[in-house]
Design a protein around this motif. Structure first.
Motif, PDB file in Angstrom:
ATOM      1  N   ARG A 176      67.202 118.221  28.949  1.00 38.67           N
ATOM      2  CA  ARG A 176      65.756 118.122  28.784  1.00 38.67           C
ATOM      3  C   ARG A 176      65.094 117.840  30.125  1.00 38.67           C
ATOM      4  NH1 ARG A 176      64.560 116.782  23.319  1.00 38.67           N
ATOM      5  NH2 ARG A 176      66.337 116.102  22.104  1.00 38.67           N
ATOM      6  N   ASN A 177      63.860 118.290  30.282  1.00 33.57           N
ATOM      7  CA  ASN A 177      63.125 117.953  31.502  1.00 33.57           C
ATOM      8  C   ASN A 177      62.488 116.566  31.346  1.00 33.57           C
ATOM      9  OD1 ASN A 177      61.048 118.422  29.767  1.00 33.57           O
ATOM     10  ND2 ASN A 177      59.995 119.921  31.036  1.00 33.57           N
ATOM     11  N   ARG A 178      61.734 116.137  32.358  1.00 27.54           N
ATOM     12  CA  ARG A 178      61.309 114.735  32.399  1.00 27.54           C
ATOM     13  C   ARG A 178      60.440 114.350  31.200  1.00 27.54           C
ATOM     14  NH1 ARG A 178      59.815 113.607  38.125  1.00 27.54           N
ATOM     15  NH2 ARG A 178      62.063 113.446  38.415  1.00 27.54           N
ATOM     16  N   ASP A 179      59.430 115.206  30.858  1.00 26.31           N
ATOM     17  CA  ASP A 179      58.559 114.829  29.732  1.00 26.31           C
ATOM     18  C   ASP A 179      59.083 115.382  28.398  1.00 26.31           C
ATOM     19  OD1 ASP A 179      58.072 117.463  30.063  1.00 26.31           O
ATOM     20  OD2 ASP A 179      55.898 117.293  30.324  1.00 26.31           O
ATOM     21  N   ARG A 180      60.288 115.838  28.366  1.00 32.05           N
ATOM     22  CA  ARG A 180      60.979 116.319  27.159  1.00 32.05           C
ATOM     23  C   ARG A 180      60.237 117.458  26.459  1.00 32.05           C
ATOM     24  NH1 ARG A 180      64.742 112.373  25.594  1.00 32.05           N
ATOM     25  NH2 ARG A 180      64.702 112.943  23.391  1.00 32.05           N
ATOM     26  N   SER A 181      59.411 118.195  27.214  1.00 30.02           N
ATOM     27  CA  SER A 181      58.693 119.307  26.599  1.00 30.02           C
ATOM     28  C   SER A 181      59.589 120.555  26.576  1.00 30.02           C
ATOM     29  CB  SER A 181      57.403 119.605  27.372  1.00 30.02           C
ATOM     30  OG  SER A 181      57.724 119.938  28.700  1.00 30.02           O
ATOM     31  N   LEU A 182      60.646 120.519  27.367  1.00 32.07           N
ATOM     32  CA  LEU A 182      61.534 121.679  27.454  1.00 32.07           C
ATOM     33  C   LEU A 182      62.972 121.214  27.242  1.00 32.07           C
ATOM     34  CD1 LEU A 182      62.194 124.642  28.285  1.00 32.07           C
ATOM     35  CD2 LEU A 182      62.224 123.842  30.652  1.00 32.07           C
ATOM     36  N   THR A 183      63.677 121.892  26.382  1.00 33.11           N
ATOM     37  CA  THR A 183      65.087 121.578  26.171  1.00 33.11           C
ATOM     38  C   THR A 183      65.896 122.860  26.241  1.00 33.11           C
ATOM     39  OG1 THR A 183      64.449 119.812  24.661  1.00 33.11           O
ATOM     40  CG2 THR A 183      66.748 120.511  24.599  1.00 33.11           C
ATOM     41  N   ILE A 184      66.899 122.862  27.119  1.00 33.40           N
ATOM     42  CA  ILE A 184      67.813 124.004  27.161  1.00 33.40           C
ATOM     43  C   ILE A 184      69.128 123.520  26.562  1.00 33.40           C
ATOM     44  CG2 ILE A 184      69.088 125.575  28.677  1.00 33.40           C
ATOM     45  CD1 ILE A 184      66.745 125.382  30.642  1.00 33.40           C
ATOM     46  N   PHE A 185      69.682 124.280  25.613  1.00 37.32           N
ATOM     47  CA  PHE A 185      70.917 123.805  25.001  1.00 37.32           C
ATOM     48  C   PHE A 185      72.008 124.870  25.002  1.00 37.32           C
ATOM     49  CE2 PHE A 185      70.241 126.003  21.001  1.00 37.32           C
ATOM     50  CZ  PHE A 185      68.860 126.040  20.875  1.00 37.32           C
ATOM     51  N   CYS A 186      73.245 124.397  25.025  1.00 36.82           N
ATOM     52  CA  CYS A 186      74.371 125.305  25.090  1.00 36.82           C
ATOM     53  C   CYS A 186      75.561 124.666  24.373  1.00 36.82           C
ATOM     54  CB  CYS A 186      74.730 125.582  26.544  1.00 36.82           C
ATOM     55  SG  CYS A 186      76.173 126.641  26.697  1.00 36.82           S
ATOM     56  N   GLU A 187      76.296 125.496  23.620  1.00 40.12           N
ATOM     57  CA  GLU A 187      77.384 124.956  22.815  1.00 40.12           C
ATOM     58  C   GLU A 187      78.755 125.285  23.426  1.00 40.12           C
ATOM     59  OE1 GLU A 187      77.721 124.343  18.008  1.00 40.12           O
ATOM     60  OE2 GLU A 187      76.807 126.135  18.822  1.00 40.12           O
ATOM     61  N   ASP A 188      78.741 126.065  24.522  1.00 31.92           N
ATOM     62  CA  ASP A 188      80.002 126.507  25.122  1.00 31.92           C
ATOM     63  C   ASP A 188      80.834 125.309  25.562  1.00 31.92           C
ATOM     64  OD1 ASP A 188      81.967 127.754  26.832  1.00 31.92           O
ATOM     65  OD2 ASP A 188      80.659 129.523  26.772  1.00 31.92           O
ATOM     66  N   ARG A 189      82.134 125.322  25.211  1.00 33.22           N
ATOM     67  CA  ARG A 189      82.983 124.167  25.541  1.00 33.22           C
ATOM     68  C   ARG A 189      83.177 124.032  27.054  1.00 33.22           C
ATOM     69  NH1 ARG A 189      85.361 121.797  20.857  1.00 33.22           N
ATOM     70  NH2 ARG A 189      86.265 120.279  22.249  1.00 33.22           N
ATOM     71  N   LYS A 190      82.982 125.152  27.788  1.00 35.42           N
ATOM     72  CA  LYS A 190      83.160 125.089  29.246  1.00 35.42           C
ATOM     73  C   LYS A 190      81.895 124.623  29.959  1.00 35.42           C
ATOM     74  CE  LYS A 190      86.527 128.839  29.547  1.00 35.42           C
ATOM     75  NZ  LYS A 190      86.157 130.185  29.071  1.00 35.42           N
ATOM     76  N   PHE A 191      80.785 124.548  29.218  1.00 31.78           N
ATOM     77  CA  PHE A 191      79.502 124.246  29.848  1.00 31.78           C
ATOM     78  C   PHE A 191      79.467 122.885  30.551  1.00 31.78           C
ATOM     79  CE2 PHE A 191      74.955 122.950  29.617  1.00 31.78           C
ATOM     80  CZ  PHE A 191      74.415 123.970  30.404  1.00 31.78           C
ATOM     81  N   PRO A 192      79.983 121.805  29.930  1.00 32.94           N
ATOM     82  CA  PRO A 192      79.886 120.504  30.607  1.00 32.94           C
ATOM     83  C   PRO A 192      80.552 120.486  31.981  1.00 32.94           C
ATOM     84  CG  PRO A 192      80.477 120.189  28.315  1.00 32.94           C
ATOM     85  CD  PRO A 192      80.527 121.652  28.570  1.00 32.94           C
TER      86      PRO A 192
END
Lengths: 227, 218, 371
Positions: free
Chosen positions: C64-80
């Motif tokens: 999430r960005n600072r004011d939580r207005s934008l969230t990018i999400f990903c479920e890929d196990r390699k992403f972290p």
């Protein structure tokens, strides 16, 4: 006779106002409430018409009751409220001398000027349509009330139209009705769950219901405790 | 392709006007009526193996039907029980549908079946769920009215009332209160969902109808 | 070393109609970039990024960005791990913290799930045996009038499979045998009453409270009145041992346990009323059949009738069974006749020898009436 359809479309009921001497024929059990100035008569035949026990028996096989209730107003401005057992809509169909074929359980009430007859639609058609072996043939002139499971929608057919068998409420007899497969291949029709469908051709009006009682029953049935 | 959901909310059904080249995919037995100019093609829903899984565990049909026409025609689709239908436009995102909720979609939408896990079985939500992803419109239905909610924190839903949820929603099983009140209040186990994301709920549950009917049979 | 930099995932943002879209996610040197299918670009710089881990799978990473207005999400196990290396360690602290929490939570979750499963199994198994024991004790406390009520209700609602026989002579003959046996019953308060049903089925059953239904087929099948007396004694034993009530208690108890577990109290009432319609009341367990044999034989012996007549009837049925497929219902519900014959014989051998009085009825006459 005046009418008003209340609580549409989920739990419709029809409120009829009759003047002295006017009468209406209803499905047995359709009466919800009425004012005191009615003479109620139960017979196996149309009011003043022929038919008698044979037509009554045919109606019974058509999913209708053997008996019919005739409500005759003996005083002015009598109200009668009628409704079907199912959730769903009611429509008014003014008959002007033609013939309307009504699916067994969709016939609710008709004016005395309408002759009601359960017609046999031929073995093949009846067998495969599955839903209702018989159809009630209404002819003459006057007010006719039909009920449905779900909403009713009219389709003005010119040419051809396809309806799943559980969704037919009524159709004008200017339409030809034939059982056919839903898709081009027979196997596909059955595998696809659509099975056999009714194909209407010609010109005339068709009434369909938005929901299908057998499909609903198939879902609910297994969840009910055995009797 | 023009579409309209009619008779909302009690007897919702979808009316679709197909033009040349338009295609729509619908759950088996969803067709109520249609013009004779429309062709039906039956196909495995999401491939053979997934279709079998879906049939066995998701109690959904093995097949879906694809409706198309060379000229034009009208198609009415409906669901087996009275209730509402919702249309959702997917933009590359994914939605999980509970068994029985899926009604129809555009051909650009991918249909798949996913293992929902033991927790969903315990919540009586079924071991499998349908996964719809890609782009295009999806129609799904419910028994009763459908209402949606954007979840940011924790939210509690009675089991049997969840219709659809996004993958970003975490679902856990919990008790409605303490052990005693959970078992005796009739609430039993509930589903606890945590956001962010959106869930869709139905105002009645089919299991509830069956239980009510059973208790009134004589 | 750089890992993969492209993933598929999604975006939550009010800038999108409907608030969400799927997206292709790219890890840039400065931040996380998401491109939606319709070409919109969203970016969360690593410095601003607040991480959360959750979602249905429990492995979805939300950036999430600072004011939580934008969230990018990903479920890929390699992403972290890709995120960790792409952000040059800026996000490591958050990432490790959240991952650790997630791991311990998922471990706790599976522990709880396992515990719940074990508890359910224990409850069902324990409940079953507990209920069996409890039902036995509870039945003893129930007054015998309840047996009679249940029996009368069940008799009313039952499909007997034929009309009651018009001529009262057969029922009177059977009733006279019952009247001889009744004073030796182990439990007072039962009102034994025989009903003869005109049907070729070789069958007899008892309802709680003392109603006993005998089919004419069974009368015709028995070579001597003592054999019928044996069957009657066996059925009377079911009544005095209150086997019907035991079965109702167990079935009700089990249903109650299951219902409580599933939180469906409405169904409980339905199940209860259902069970009183009992046609299934005749299907007794193996233990109950053995107990009824033993008690029936004791009653016969005490009333001065030959307890071995029951074994003779069982043997005759065994031989005849081949010729009468489907008709011999009494055998159908009473399997393992050899074992039973042997058990009765052993029991009878222990009792003092005694002259048994013949039952004083013209059996040929009665059988003629029952045809």
């Amino acid at each position: 006779m005046q009418y008003e359809i209340l609580a549409r479309p989920a739990a419709s009921a029809a409120r009829l106002t009759l003047q002295a001497g006017e009468s209406i024929t209803c499905e047995v059990g359709a009466m919800i409430a009425m004012s005191s100035g009615f003479n109620v008569e139960t017979t196996t035949r149309n009011k003043g018409g022929g038919g008698g026990i044979v037509k009554g028996l045919k109606r019974m096989f058509a999913g209708e009751n053997l008996f019919l209730n005739h409500f005759t107003a003996t005083q002015p401005n009598q109200t009668l409220i009628i409704g079907p057992g199912l959730l769903g809509d009611i429509i008014h169909y003014p008959m002007r001398g033609g013939t309307l074929i009504v699916q067994g359980s969709s016939w609710l009430a008709s004016a005395t000027g309408i002759d009601i007859d359960a017609t046999w639609q031929g073995l093949g058609k009846a067998l495969f349509s599955g839903e209702s072996m018989f159809w009630v043939k209404c002819s003459g002139a006057g007010d006719l009330f039909l009920n449905s499971f779900g909403a009713i929608y009219p389709v003005d057919v010119t040419g051809q139209y396809v309806v799943d068998t559980g969704h037919i409420v009524a159709f004008e007899d200017s339409l030809e009705f034939r059982i056919g497969k839903a898709s081009k291949s027979l196997v596909g029709s059955f595998l696809g769950g659509e099975g056999l469908v009714c194909k209407f051709s010609g010109q005339g009006r068709l009434y369909c219901q938005s929901h299908n009682p057998p499909s609903f029953g198939k879902l609910l049935g297994p969840k009910l405790k055995p009797r | 392709m023009e579409t309209e959901i009619r008779n909302k909310p009690s007897f919702a059904n979808i009316r679709i006007k197909l033009g040349p080249g338009d295609r729509v995919i619908a759950e088996a037995d969803a067709m109520a009526s249609m013009s004779s100019t429309i062709d039906i093609k039956t196909m495995w829903s999401g491939g053979f193996l997934r279709a079998v899984l879906k049939r066995v565990f998701g109690s959904e049909s093995l097949f879906v039907n694809e409706f198309s026409t060379e000229s034009e025609g009208e198609l009415i689709l409906t669901q087996p029980f009275p209730g509402d239908i919702e249309c959702l436009e997917l933009k590359g995102n994914t939605l999980y549908l509970q068994p029985g909720a899926f009604l129809a979609c555009e051909p650009t939408v991918r249909l798949g079946v996913g293992w929902a896990g033991l927790r969903m079985l315990i919540a009586r939500e079924g071991l499998f769920r349908l996964k719809v992803s890609g782009t295009g419109r999806v129609w799904f239905g419910a028994y009763g009215g459908i209402f949606q909610r954007e979840i940011s924190d924790e939210y509690v839903v009675d089991s049997g009332h969840l219709v659809a949820y996004e993958p970003s929603i975490n679902v856990r099983i919990g008790m409605a209160g303490g052990i005693f009140s959970s078992f005796f209040s009739g609430e039993g186990l509930v589903t606890k969902v945590t956001g962010p994301g959106r869930i869709y709920m139905q105002s009645r549950s089919f299991g509830g109808l069956a239980a009510w009917t059973n208790s009134h049979l004589w | 070393m750089m890992g993969e930099l492209l993933f598929s995932g999604g975006v939550f943002s009010d800038a999108i109609d409907g608030g969400r879209a799927g997206a292709e996610i790219e890890l840039l040197p400065m931040g996380i970039l998401a491109r939606t299918p319709d070409g919109k670009r969203f970016e969360v710089p690593y410095r601003e990024c607040q991480l959360e881990i959750g979602g249905f799978s429990g492995w979805m990473v939300f950036c999430r960005n600072r004011d939580r207005s934008l969230t990018i999400f990903c479920e890929d196990r390699k992403f972290p791990s890709a995120l960790s290396s792409a952000s040059a360690g800026i996000l490591d602290e958050q990432l490790n913290d959240k991952l650790k929490k997630q791991k311990s939570e998922s471990r706790r979750g599976s522990l709880i799930a396992a515990a719940v499963l074990v508890a359910i199994v224990l409850l069902v198994v324990g409940g079953y045996f507990g209920v069996r024991a409890g039902a036995r004790a509870a039945v003893r406390a129930v007054p015998t009038s309840v047996d009679r009520e249940i029996g009368a209700m069940a008799f009313e609602s039952m499909e007997l499979g034929g009309p009651e026989l018009d001529d009262p002579a057969v029922a009177e003959a059977l009733q006279s045998m019952i009247d001889r046996l009744a004073p030796h019953a182990a439990l007072n308060g039962m009102e034994f009453e025989v009903h003869v049903v005109d049907s070729p089925m070789v069958n007899a059953f008892a309802l709680p409270g003392g109603k006993i239904v005998v089919y004419t087929g069974l009368v015709a099948q028995a070579a001597e009145p003592e054999q019928v007396a044996g069957v009657l004694a066996h059925e009377m034993a079911h009544v005095t041992l209150r086997h019907g009530l035991h079965r109702i208690g167990q079935a009700l108890g089990l249903a109650a346990a299951v219902n409580l577990l599933l939180g469906d109290t409405g169904g409980l009432v339905a199940k209860g009323s259902d069970l009183f319609q009992l046609a299934s009341i005749n299907s007794y367990s193996r233990d109950q059949e053995n107990a009824a044999d033993a008690e029936g034989a004791r009653m016969l012996h005490a009333a001065g009738m030959d307890p071995m007549a029951l074994t003779r009837f069982l043997e005759a049925l065994k031989e005849e069974k081949g010729d009468l497929p489907g008709v011999v219902s009494w055998m159908g519900t009473h399997p393992r006749h050899e074992e039973r014959i042997e058990a009765i014989r052993r029991q009878a051998a222990e009792w003092p020898k005694q002259e048994f009085a013949k039952i004083d009825v013209d059996w040929a006459d009665i059988q003629e009436l029952a045809k």
